[in-house]
Design a protein around this motif. Structure first.
Motif, mmCIF file in Angstrom:
data_model
loop_
_atom_site.group_PDB
_atom_site.id
_atom_site.type_symbol
_atom_site.label_atom_id
_atom_site.label_comp_id
_atom_site.label_asym_id
_atom_site.label_seq_id
_atom_site.Cartn_x
_atom_site.Cartn_y
_atom_site.Cartn_z
ATOM 1 N N GLN A 78 7.372 3.132 -1.409
ATOM 2 C CA GLN A 78 7.693 4.469 -2.450
ATOM 3 C C GLN A 78 7.964 4.085 -3.502
ATOM 4 O OE1 GLN A 78 9.733 3.356 0.001
ATOM 5 N NE2 GLN A 78 12.030 3.542 -0.592
ATOM 6 N N THR A 79 8.166 2.714 -3.913
ATOM 7 C CA THR A 79 8.255 2.094 -5.388
ATOM 8 C C THR A 79 7.184 1.589 -5.787
ATOM 9 O OG1 THR A 79 10.669 2.126 -5.080
ATOM 10 C CG2 THR A 79 10.006 0.827 -6.908
ATOM 11 N N ALA A 80 6.332 1.790 -6.825
ATOM 12 C CA ALA A 80 5.308 1.292 -7.170
ATOM 13 C C ALA A 80 5.858 -0.038 -7.892
ATOM 14 C CB ALA A 80 4.599 2.226 -8.317
ATOM 15 N N ARG A 81 5.085 -1.034 -7.440
ATOM 16 C CA ARG A 81 5.466 -2.533 -8.220
ATOM 17 C C ARG A 81 4.231 -2.977 -9.013
ATOM 18 N NH1 ARG A 81 10.721 -4.036 -7.082
ATOM 19 N NH2 ARG A 81 11.275 -3.186 -5.130
ATOM 20 N N GLY A 82 2.981 -2.541 -9.143
ATOM 21 C CA GLY A 82 1.962 -3.146 -9.893
ATOM 22 C C GLY A 82 0.725 -2.553 -9.357
ATOM 23 N N ILE A 83 -0.464 -3.006 -10.147
ATOM 24 C CA ILE A 83 -1.676 -2.574 -9.784
ATOM 25 C C ILE A 83 -2.661 -3.753 -9.149
ATOM 26 C CG2 ILE A 83 -3.625 -1.312 -11.034
ATOM 27 C CD1 ILE A 83 -1.297 -0.582 -13.163
ATOM 28 N N LEU A 84 -3.445 -3.621 -8.019
ATOM 29 C CA LEU A 84 -4.422 -4.368 -7.569
ATOM 30 C C LEU A 84 -5.401 -4.854 -8.609
ATOM 31 C CD1 LEU A 84 -4.942 -5.884 -4.962
ATOM 32 C CD2 LEU A 84 -6.230 -3.998 -4.310
ATOM 33 N N ASP A 85 -5.636 -5.905 -9.123
ATOM 34 C CA ASP A 85 -6.688 -6.274 -9.996
ATOM 35 C C ASP A 85 -7.751 -6.917 -9.444
ATOM 36 O OD1 ASP A 85 -7.424 -6.574 -12.469
ATOM 37 O OD2 ASP A 85 -6.594 -8.405 -13.009
ATOM 38 N N GLU A 86 -8.457 -6.677 -8.030
ATOM 39 C CA GLU A 86 -9.664 -7.014 -7.412
ATOM 40 C C GLU A 86 -9.770 -6.254 -6.340
ATOM 41 O OE1 GLU A 86 -9.358 -10.998 -5.386
ATOM 42 O OE2 GLU A 86 -6.992 -10.876 -6.072
ATOM 43 N N GLU A 87 -10.745 -5.984 -5.834
ATOM 44 C CA GLU A 87 -11.236 -5.452 -4.725
ATOM 45 C C GLU A 87 -10.935 -6.185 -3.459
ATOM 46 O OE1 GLU A 87 -15.245 -3.464 -4.721
ATOM 47 O OE2 GLU A 87 -14.726 -2.867 -6.469
ATOM 48 N N VAL A 88 -10.463 -5.723 -2.365
ATOM 49 C CA VAL A 88 -9.834 -6.377 -1.362
ATOM 50 C C VAL A 88 -10.401 -5.861 -0.187
ATOM 51 C CG1 VAL A 88 -8.042 -7.359 0.011
ATOM 52 C CG2 VAL A 88 -7.924 -7.178 -2.407
#
Length: 140
Positions: A78-88
């Motif tokens: 529920q706490t945003a920590r970052g943004i994915l920088d590649e497709e997985v």
């Protein structure tokens, strides 16, 4: 202290993937989580195990693995920590969902809010200017 330029809110996922969301990738302009992150096999992006670049990530309290940010959760995500920088893709060759190790997640930088997935006003506040280990400036 930085300048936070937020104009409007984007909360729905786009059907496209891979759009560049970091506005400046110059030296020292973007920071990834050191060593990459481990994404738990149960993470989903709109129900899919294919996670899009630009997906907002939260960290599970138990186990410390990452999954999609969910403001209504109670497991740490529920706490945003970052943004994915590649497709997985979380599926192995046999089609079984597995944890993904060493994946890139942006924790500092200037980003295009319109190119992100799964973020809301609370998620932006979590990552805004040094809160929870992230320092993201959102530009629309």
């Amino acid at each position: 202290m930085g300048v936070n330029l937020r104009v409007g809110i984007t909360t729905t996922a786009s059907p496209t993937s891979g759009r560049e969301f970091v506005l400046d990738r110059g030296i020292g302009q973007v920071t990834h989580y050191p060593g990459g992150i481990v994404i738990v096999s149960t993470a989903r992006d709109g129900g899919s195990t294919n996670l899009r670049k630009g997906l907002t990530m939260g960290k599970q309290t138990t186990g410390g693995k990452y999954a999609q940010y969910d403001d209504t959760a109670s497991d740490g995500t529920q706490t945003a920590r970052g943004i994915l920088d590649e497709e997985v893709d979380l599926k192995d060759p046999d089609g079984t969902a597995v944890d993904a190790h060493g994946k890139l997640m942006v924790i500092r930088g200037v980003v295009d809010n319109g190119a992100l997935f799964g973020v809301d006003a609370n998620g932006r506040a979590d990552m805004d200017q040094g809160r929870n280990g992230a320092a993201i400036v959102f530009i629309v």
